[in-house]
Motif scaffolding. Structure first.
Motif, PDB file in Angstrom:
ATOM      1  N   ARG A 177     -10.377   5.524  -6.441  1.00 21.79           N
ATOM      2  CA  ARG A 177      -9.992   6.465  -5.393  1.00 21.79           C
ATOM      3  C   ARG A 177      -8.512   6.287  -5.073  1.00 21.79           C
ATOM      4  NH1 ARG A 177     -14.093   5.791  -1.303  1.00 21.79           N
ATOM      5  NH2 ARG A 177     -13.029   3.839  -0.911  1.00 21.79           N
ATOM      6  N   LEU A 178      -7.741   7.385  -5.218  1.00 21.35           N
ATOM      7  CA  LEU A 178      -6.310   7.370  -4.911  1.00 21.35           C
ATOM      8  C   LEU A 178      -6.011   8.013  -3.557  1.00 21.35           C
ATOM      9  CD1 LEU A 178      -4.995   8.437  -8.437  1.00 21.35           C
ATOM     10  CD2 LEU A 178      -5.270   6.114  -7.540  1.00 21.35           C
ATOM     11  N   VAL A 179      -6.802   8.997  -3.185  1.00 18.22           N
ATOM     12  CA  VAL A 179      -6.651   9.690  -1.903  1.00 18.22           C
ATOM     13  C   VAL A 179      -8.046   9.913  -1.340  1.00 18.22           C
ATOM     14  CG1 VAL A 179      -5.924  11.819  -0.751  1.00 18.22           C
ATOM     15  CG2 VAL A 179      -4.560  10.904  -2.636  1.00 18.22           C
ATOM     16  N   GLY A 180      -8.206   9.551  -0.085  1.00 20.96           N
ATOM     17  CA  GLY A 180      -9.432   9.898   0.606  1.00 20.96           C
ATOM     18  C   GLY A 180     -10.500   8.842   0.566  1.00 20.96           C
ATOM     19  N   PRO A 181     -11.676   9.223   0.972  1.00 16.90           N
ATOM     20  CA  PRO A 181     -12.107  10.578   1.283  1.00 16.90           C
ATOM     21  C   PRO A 181     -11.510  11.102   2.593  1.00 16.90           C
ATOM     22  CG  PRO A 181     -13.928   9.043   1.577  1.00 16.90           C
ATOM     23  CD  PRO A 181     -12.777   8.259   1.053  1.00 16.90           C
TER      24      PRO A 181
END
Length: 181
Positions: free
Chosen positions: A115-119
């Motif tokens: 995961r790079l952005v989020g959730p």
């Protein structure tokens, strides 16, 4: 000095009105976001046949993003929820107004499923009057508001994506590599 001809007067009035509008910062309503800087994305969703998924896919394509299974980053539409809640009631205890709420949870990950952005959850709400004497009109209004809410969520998502670049996402992946050698 006013022009003698009514056509000249209307022409001058239109030019003046245009100058006033352009001077105050008025512009036609569009997406209101900069272009998405990402060249290509994978796009996945739990409901890949839903209207919101199709709206987002189309908006990305229009913005110049190629949707492909070989892209280095994946936009995952994790969850989409729609709620309808009565907020006021009539004297006969029937709903007078409803609040509609739609939310979309998304994240961006790399090919290794990191995961790079989020959730991140985006939300939009609308309130409409329940006309018990006009059920067809009320249901059409609800349908129109839901469509408007999908457009709003699509704009919110594009706004978030417009602040990201492939180099920034790659840097986030490299930072994860350094944390977990």
């Amino acid at each position: 000095m006013l022009p003698n001809n009514p056509r000249q007067f209307i022409g001058c009035l239109m030019v003046g009105f245009s100058l006033v509008l352009s001077g105050c910062g008025f512009h036609l309503r569009g997406t209101g976001v900069d272009n998405v800087e990402l060249d290509e994305l994978q796009l996945s969703a739990r409901n890949s046949y839903g209207q919101l998924y199709r709206d987002i896919r189309q908006a990305l394509i229009v913005d110049g993003v190629e949707i492909t299974d070989t892209a280095p980053f994946q936009l995952q539409l994790l969850d989409e929820k729609e709620n309808k809640t009565a907020v006021t009631y009539t004297s006969r205890a029937t709903p007078a107004e409803f609040e509609l709420e739609t939310s979309l949870t998304f994240q961006i990950s790399d090919n290794s499923d990191r995961r790079l952005v989020g959730p991140v959850t985006l939300t939009t709400q609308r309130i409409f009057v329940n006309d018990a004497d006009n059920l067809t009109g009320t249901s059409e209004e609800e349908e129109l508001l839901r469509k408007e809410m999908h457009e709003d969520l699509t704009r919110q998502l594009l706004f978030r994506l417009s602040s990201l670049s492939e180099s920034e996402l790659s840097a986030r992946g490299q930072a994860l590599d350094r944390q977990n050698p």
